[in-house]
Structure formats: C-alpha cells, structure tokens
Design a protein around this motif. Structure first.
Motif, PDB file in Angstrom:
ATOM      1  N   ILE A  23       0.870  -1.175   0.000  1.00 26.90           N
ATOM      2  CA  ILE A  23       0.000   0.000   0.000  1.00 26.90           C
ATOM      3  C   ILE A  23       0.908   1.227   0.000  1.00 26.90           C
ATOM      4  CG2 ILE A  23      -1.800   1.258   1.224  1.00 26.90           C
ATOM      5  CD1 ILE A  23      -2.719  -1.458   0.251  1.00 26.90           C
ATOM      6  N   GLN A  26      -0.307   8.354  -0.700  1.00 28.56           N
ATOM      7  CA  GLN A  26      -0.189   9.499  -1.622  1.00 28.56           C
ATOM      8  C   GLN A  26       1.002  10.369  -1.202  1.00 28.56           C
ATOM      9  OE1 GLN A  26      -2.425  10.249  -4.366  1.00 28.56           O
ATOM     10  NE2 GLN A  26      -0.613  11.478  -4.777  1.00 28.56           N
ATOM     11  N   MET A  62       7.633  12.259  -3.084  1.00 30.88           N
ATOM     12  CA  MET A  62       7.397  13.015  -4.320  1.00 30.88           C
ATOM     13  C   MET A  62       6.878  14.429  -4.054  1.00 30.88           C
ATOM     14  SD  MET A  62       8.333  10.908  -6.541  1.00 30.88           S
ATOM     15  CE  MET A  62       7.732  11.465  -8.118  1.00 30.88           C
ATOM     16  N   GLN A  91      11.821  19.243  -5.617  1.00 28.61           N
ATOM     17  CA  GLN A  91      10.807  18.209  -5.778  1.00 28.61           C
ATOM     18  C   GLN A  91      11.364  17.114  -6.677  1.00 28.61           C
ATOM     19  OE1 GLN A  91       7.011  19.600  -7.167  1.00 28.61           O
ATOM     20  NE2 GLN A  91       5.981  17.810  -6.313  1.00 28.61           N
ATOM     21  N   LEU A  93      11.052  14.561  -9.486  1.00 28.25           N
ATOM     22  CA  LEU A  93      10.187  14.377 -10.647  1.00 28.25           C
ATOM     23  C   LEU A  93      10.260  12.949 -11.160  1.00 28.25           C
ATOM     24  CD1 LEU A  93      10.933  17.619 -12.673  1.00 28.25           C
ATOM     25  CD2 LEU A  93       9.120  17.195 -11.047  1.00 28.25           C
ATOM     26  N   LYS A  97      15.291   7.666 -10.686  1.00 28.64           N
ATOM     27  CA  LYS A  97      16.565   8.391 -10.798  1.00 28.64           C
ATOM     28  C   LYS A  97      16.984   8.920  -9.436  1.00 28.64           C
ATOM     29  CE  LYS A  97      16.659  10.046 -15.557  1.00 28.64           C
ATOM     30  NZ  LYS A  97      16.477  11.246 -16.385  1.00 28.64           N
ATOM     31  N   LEU A 141      19.973  28.812  -9.471  1.00 20.37           N
ATOM     32  CA  LEU A 141      19.136  27.816 -10.144  1.00 20.37           C
ATOM     33  C   LEU A 141      19.782  27.375 -11.438  1.00 20.37           C
ATOM     34  CD1 LEU A 141      15.378  28.776  -9.889  1.00 20.37           C
ATOM     35  CD2 LEU A 141      16.553  26.806  -8.988  1.00 20.37           C
ATOM     36  N   ASP A 145      20.677  23.486 -11.723  1.00 17.56           N
ATOM     37  CA  ASP A 145      19.798  22.698 -12.594  1.00 17.56           C
ATOM     38  C   ASP A 145      20.572  21.651 -13.378  1.00 17.56           C
ATOM     39  OD1 ASP A 145      17.305  23.470 -12.010  1.00 17.56           O
ATOM     40  OD2 ASP A 145      17.125  24.999 -13.565  1.00 17.56           O
ATOM     41  N   THR A 149      19.685  17.609 -12.862  1.00 19.54           N
ATOM     42  CA  THR A 149      18.919  16.956 -13.926  1.00 19.54           C
ATOM     43  C   THR A 149      19.129  15.432 -13.949  1.00 19.54           C
ATOM     44  OG1 THR A 149      18.884  18.955 -15.236  1.00 19.54           O
ATOM     45  CG2 THR A 149      18.501  16.911 -16.413  1.00 19.54           C
ATOM     46  N   LYS A 154      14.181  18.485  -9.375  1.00 21.81           N
ATOM     47  CA  LYS A 154      14.167  19.871  -9.811  1.00 21.81           C
ATOM     48  C   LYS A 154      14.192  20.765  -8.572  1.00 21.81           C
ATOM     49  CE  LYS A 154      13.473  23.688 -11.946  1.00 21.81           C
ATOM     50  NZ  LYS A 154      14.661  24.485 -12.165  1.00 21.81           N
TER      51      LYS A 154
ATOM     52  N   GLY B  28      -3.263  -0.048   6.001  1.00 20.70           N
ATOM     53  CA  GLY B  28      -2.984  -1.127   5.047  1.00 20.70           C
ATOM     54  C   GLY B  28      -4.276  -1.872   4.768  1.00 20.70           C
ATOM     55  N   LEU B  87      -1.703  14.294  -8.935  1.00 18.86           N
ATOM     56  CA  LEU B  87      -1.132  14.771  -7.684  1.00 18.86           C
ATOM     57  C   LEU B  87       0.309  14.265  -7.555  1.00 18.86           C
ATOM     58  CD1 LEU B  87      -2.493  16.424  -5.441  1.00 18.86           C
ATOM     59  CD2 LEU B  87      -2.875  14.312  -4.225  1.00 18.86           C
ATOM     60  N   ASN B  88       1.201  15.128  -7.081  1.00 18.72           N
ATOM     61  CA  ASN B  88       2.619  14.794  -6.895  1.00 18.72           C
ATOM     62  C   ASN B  88       3.332  14.475  -8.210  1.00 18.72           C
ATOM     63  OD1 ASN B  88       1.302  13.276  -4.168  1.00 18.72           O
ATOM     64  ND2 ASN B  88       2.835  14.867  -3.913  1.00 18.72           N
ATOM     65  N   ARG B  90       4.513  16.680 -10.800  1.00 17.31           N
ATOM     66  CA  ARG B  90       4.671  18.077 -11.188  1.00 17.31           C
ATOM     67  C   ARG B  90       4.798  18.230 -12.695  1.00 17.31           C
ATOM     68  NH1 ARG B  90       6.680  22.170  -7.528  1.00 17.31           N
ATOM     69  NH2 ARG B  90       6.791  24.133  -8.655  1.00 17.31           N
ATOM     70  N   ALA B  91       5.542  17.309 -13.282  1.00 19.11           N
ATOM     71  CA  ALA B  91       5.766  17.387 -14.727  1.00 19.11           C
ATOM     72  C   ALA B  91       4.443  17.345 -15.479  1.00 19.11           C
ATOM     73  CB  ALA B  91       6.669  16.246 -15.153  1.00 19.11           C
ATOM     74  N   ASP B 116       7.170  30.681 -10.259  1.00 23.60           N
ATOM     75  CA  ASP B 116       8.228  31.545  -9.710  1.00 23.60           C
ATOM     76  C   ASP B 116       9.601  30.900  -9.856  1.00 23.60           C
ATOM     77  OD1 ASP B 116       8.045  29.523  -7.893  1.00 23.60           O
ATOM     78  OD2 ASP B 116       8.413  30.810  -6.169  1.00 23.60           O
ATOM     79  N   GLU B 118      12.683  28.893 -12.431  1.00 23.65           N
ATOM     80  CA  GLU B 118      13.165  28.762 -13.806  1.00 23.65           C
ATOM     81  C   GLU B 118      13.469  27.305 -14.097  1.00 23.65           C
ATOM     82  OE1 GLU B 118      16.387  31.202 -14.855  1.00 23.65           O
ATOM     83  OE2 GLU B 118      15.279  33.075 -14.655  1.00 23.65           O
ATOM     84  N   TRP B 119      13.176  26.909 -15.303  1.00 23.37           N
ATOM     85  CA  TRP B 119      13.391  25.522 -15.707  1.00 23.37           C
ATOM     86  C   TRP B 119      14.214  25.512 -16.990  1.00 23.37           C
ATOM     87  CZ3 TRP B 119      10.509  21.013 -13.769  1.00 23.37           C
ATOM     88  CH2 TRP B 119       9.781  21.312 -12.617  1.00 23.37           C
ATOM     89  N   PRO B 120      15.042  24.515 -17.150  1.00 21.89           N
ATOM     90  CA  PRO B 120      15.705  24.364 -18.442  1.00 21.89           C
ATOM     91  C   PRO B 120      14.634  24.091 -19.496  1.00 21.89           C
ATOM     92  CG  PRO B 120      16.679  22.917 -16.795  1.00 21.89           C
ATOM     93  CD  PRO B 120      15.424  23.477 -16.194  1.00 21.89           C
ATOM     94  N   GLY B 139      12.126  14.647 -17.905  1.00 22.42           N
ATOM     95  CA  GLY B 139      12.989  14.797 -16.734  1.00 22.42           C
ATOM     96  C   GLY B 139      12.726  16.150 -16.116  1.00 22.42           C
ATOM     97  N   THR B 140      13.774  17.003 -16.082  1.00 22.96           N
ATOM     98  CA  THR B 140      13.575  18.344 -15.531  1.00 22.96           C
ATOM     99  C   THR B 140      13.614  19.393 -16.633  1.00 22.96           C
ATOM    100  OG1 THR B 140      15.938  18.533 -15.130  1.00 22.96           O
ATOM    101  CG2 THR B 140      14.601  17.734 -13.313  1.00 22.96           C
ATOM    102  N   THR B 141      13.511  18.961 -17.872  1.00 21.40           N
ATOM    103  CA  THR B 141      13.527  19.905 -18.993  1.00 21.40           C
ATOM    104  C   THR B 141      12.134  19.994 -19.592  1.00 21.40           C
ATOM    105  OG1 THR B 141      15.785  19.214 -19.446  1.00 21.40           O
ATOM    106  CG2 THR B 141      14.664  20.447 -21.174  1.00 21.40           C
TER     107      THR B 141
END
Lengths: 318, 149
Positions: A23, A26, A62, A91, A93, A97, A141, A145, A149, A154, B28, B87-88, B90-91, B116, B118-120, B139-141
């Motif tokens: 289980i 979330q 997560m 966070q 992603l 990884k 950042l 970054d 990656t 991120k 459980g 949920l959870n 983000r991508a 707020d 910046e992302w690659p 990924g993070t891009t």
C-alpha cells in the motif's frame, strides 16, 4: 503434528500475502526491485508484488521539500565577509533516478547548493548581494539545474534567508546613510536661505523703485504747481501792470497802501506787541491814505462808463 | 482447544470480526481479506461440523490467498479513480501551461520561467520574454511549442 504444520503453513501464507501487498500512500512512490534490480515504480494506492521475487527498494517522497542551508561565511568580490543562510525547495520528478542515480540525495543537494551559493555570491559586490536576491536565486538555479537533472530532481527555488555583513560594515553603512541625509538636509537649508535672500532683495528693490517713482511723480506735480503759480503770478503782474499803465502812479499808491495797512494790522495783532518797529515815517502812511482818498474821489467823480471798465482808470492831474 | 462453547464456526466468525475491526486501526488494506477468509471458513465449519482443525486452518489460508487475488483483480479491473490523478506529478501538471523565456533559446536550448521558478527549456528558437506553451516535460527539462492561436 499435522496441526502444527498446518498452523505454520497458515502463518507463512498470511505473512506472504502481507508482504506482497504494497500500500503506497499518496505523496510517495516506491521503487520495486526484482532480485535487487530496479524494475518498476509502485504508484500510490494498492499494489500487489509477489514476495520473494519483488522487494520495495526505496520509498521516494514526491512532495516538494525544503532543506535548510546552514549559515556560512562568504567573501564577496570586494572582500567583505558576510554570513548567510538560506533554504532550498526541491521536488523529485523521477523517483527511480532520485533513488538510484545519487547515493544520498539530501546530502548531495545540500552540498551542491552550499558550494554554489558561495560561488555565486563570491562573484558579486557586497551591495549587489544585499540588493539582488532575485538575481542570486536565478543564477544559483541556473547552475544547480545542470547538476540535478541526472538525479531526476528539480530545485524549484533557492531563497537566501539572511545576509549579515560584519558589524563594522553595518556601522559604516549606517554612517554613510546618515551623512547622505545630513548632506541633503544642508543643501535644502542652503537653498531655502538663498531663496529667501533673493526674495527679500527683490522686495527691497521693488520698494525702492516704487519710492523713486513716487518721488518723481511728486516732483513732476511740484514743478507743475510752480509753473502754474508762476503763470498765475505772471498773469497777475500783467493785470497789475496793465492797471498801472492805465491808472498811473495813483494805482501803485493804492497797492502799496493796501500792503502797508495789512502790515500795520499784522503788527497790531502780533503777540509781542510791546515793541513796534516802524521803519518808515507814519506820515508816509497817512500820505498813502490820502492817496487812497484821492483815488476814491476820482472814482466817485468819474463817469459810470469809466467805472464799468476797471483797469482803465484815468487819473486826472491835480 | 478449538471448539469451546461456541464451536468452530463461532470462533471463526469472531476471528473475522476481530480482523475487520483491526483493519480499521491498522493502516494497510490487508486484514480485511483475512476477515473475508475467516468468514468463509466460519461458513465452511458450520456446513461441515466434523472438519478437522488442520483442514480449517488450511481452508483459511487458501481463502486468504483467493481473497487477495480476487481483490487485486478487482482493483485492476475497476480501479478507484483519484479525483486528482496528477497529484505529486509536477511534470504532468505543467503541460499546457505558458512559460516565459528568460534565457534566449538558441539551438533548441534555453531557460524559461514557470510560476516563480526557472526551468531548463528546449524548443524553437525564441527571444527573452517570448511566451510558449509547455508541450511535454522530459525529466527536468520542459519542451516548449509555439502558442497555437
């Protein structure tokens, strides 16, 4: 015997089932390993992976998380020593990884941000570090970054919590600010007094001009008055001289006698009437009176036409 | 031992109820299957009064396994949908959002501001301030595409 085996078998079944049901709450994802090798990721909810073959590898959070960056001393570009601390929000992603690409994610992130914070702030002047937090965040950042990656993480934002320059520099800043303000105050004061002086001088100038104008005006008027008086005098003289021309010595005698009598009257009314100087003989005065008398006779004796024309008096010879 | 005053069916029923109650306190989704298995075993013990204890235990274990397998299939075929399945993730949440380019995208690589942070970014060449839609996240891009008007 059979009962014991049966009970043990039952226990085994129960435990097997218990450890096969995964289980996942979330906010987390579990990596599932098949004989130690990563195979899949268990999403939140009910998961069944037969025990013995599958194990839960890592439980990856997560959710967005916060790490405190401990305070550190940084030397800025202009050699000022500042102590600073901050927070990192990050966070995951990509759960596998984050679980397997990096050994200890938190320690790795913390050290990465700490060292890069030093790098970024060390490339700035003290004033910049104090005023350009957004830029510090953006630059940090940008650098981290690239590093995070491969870890499937991120870093969403890096915030500098506190920047504390050393005490003596803070004092110097305070002194500088005070001096700036004093300078401004002095300048304003000087400007004020200058403006007031100018205004005062302007006022005086205006007053003088007005005064001079007044004088000029009054002089004009005075001269006009004198002219008028002179004109009147001239006219009067003309009239008198015409009268004399027409009336002969008797007319002059009349005028002189009039003045004589007036002067005597003044002597009589004057406050120091104890001593009266008579510079002329009284007989002369009497004589003039006689002259007046004769004038009167002539006037009375003359024709009405002549009496109608003053200034054209004919005085008969005696 | 097993039997007592209420007999085997009563004991199994009680066990089922205890397991069901325990399910409420222990996190459980496991004990409820055992409770179901205990209920079935109670029915068996009631239907076959001379069933030996070992057989009862065996039946209980067997039904537990069956209950779990049925439960698993049930969940697989009729999954309980979350009202917010992303949920959870983000991508997945960012897809479709508008990003503002902060570092010009040259040769397909740049950076963009989302919210707020910046992302690659990767996508068509764009100048600073250009607004693009997030088509996909790798990924993070973020992969950007021009706004389709």
């Amino acid at each position: 015997m059979g009962l014991t085996i049966a009970a043990l078998a039952l226990l085994l079944v129960l435990f097997y089932l218990m450890s096969s049901i995964k289980i996942v709450r979330q906010g987390y994802q579990y990596t599932i390993e098949h004989f130690g090798r990563y195979t899949t990721t268990a999403a939140p909810g009910f998961n069944f992976y037969p025990a013995f073959f599958y194990r839960v590898g890592r439980k990856v959070n997560m959710m967005e998380q916060v790490i405190d960056i401990p305070g550190q001393e940084i030397i800025t570009k202009d050699n000022a020593m500042i102590s600073t601390d901050g927070v990192v929000f990050f966070q995951v992603l990509d759960a596998p990884k984050a679980a397997y690409e990096v050994s200890d994610l938190y320690v790795a992130l913390l050290n990465l941000v700490t060292t890069n914070l030093r790098t970024v702030m060390g490339a700035m002047d003290l004033d910049e570090t104090l005023s350009k937090r957004d830029e510090i965040n953006a630059r940090l950042l940008n650098v981290v970054d690239h590093a995070t990656t491969p870890w499937g993480v991120k870093i969403t934002r890096v915030e500098i919590k506190d920047i504390r320059p050393p005490r003596d520099i803070v004092d110097a800043m305070a002194r500088q600010m005070k001096a700036e303000r004093e300078k401004r105050a002095n300048i304003l004061e000087a400007e004020g007094s200058r403006a007031s002086e100018i205004l005062r001088a302007e006022g005086q100038k205006q007053a003088r001009i007005l005064e001079a104008e007044g004088r000029r005006e009054s002089a004009y008027r005075d001269s006009e008055a004198r002219e008028r008086a002179a004109e009147a005098e001239a006219k009067a003289t003309l009239v008198v001289s015409e009268a004399i021309a027409a009336g002969g010595t008797q007319a002059i005698n009349y005028f002189v006698a009039q003045k004589y009598v007036e002067a005597v009257g003044k002597f009589a009314t004057s406050p120091n009437a104890k001593t009266i100087l008579f510079p002329v003989e009284a007989t002369q005065l009497i004589g003039t009176l006689g002259g007046i008398g004769e004038l009167a006779k002539e006037a009375l004796a003359s024709t009405p036409e002549k009496a109608n024309r003053p200034g054209n008096v004919t005085v008969p010879r005696t | 031992m097993i039997g007592g005053d209420i007999g085997a069916p009563g004991i199994w029923t009680a066990a089922g109820l205890v397991l069901a109650i325990a399910e409420l306190f222990v996190p459980g989704v496991f004990l409820i299957f055992l409770a179901i298995a205990a209920g079935i075993t109670a029915a068996l013990a009631w239907a076959l009064p001379d069933l030996p204890v070992a057989a009862q235990l065996g039946a209980f274990g067997l039904w537990s396994g069956v209950a779990v397998l049925i439960g698993r299939r049930w969940y697989r075929d009729y999954p309980v949908e979350s009202t917010d399945p992303r949920l959870n993730d983000r991508a997945a949440r960012m897809i479709g959002q508008i990003a503002t380019v902060t570092t010009p995208i040259r040769g397909g690589e740049g950076r963009a501001r989302i919210g707020d942070g910046e992302w690659p970014a990767r996508g068509p060449d764009a100048e600073v301030g250009a607004r693009l839609r997030i088509a996909h996240v790798e990924g993070t891009t973020v992969l950007l595409e021009p706004l389709s008007d």
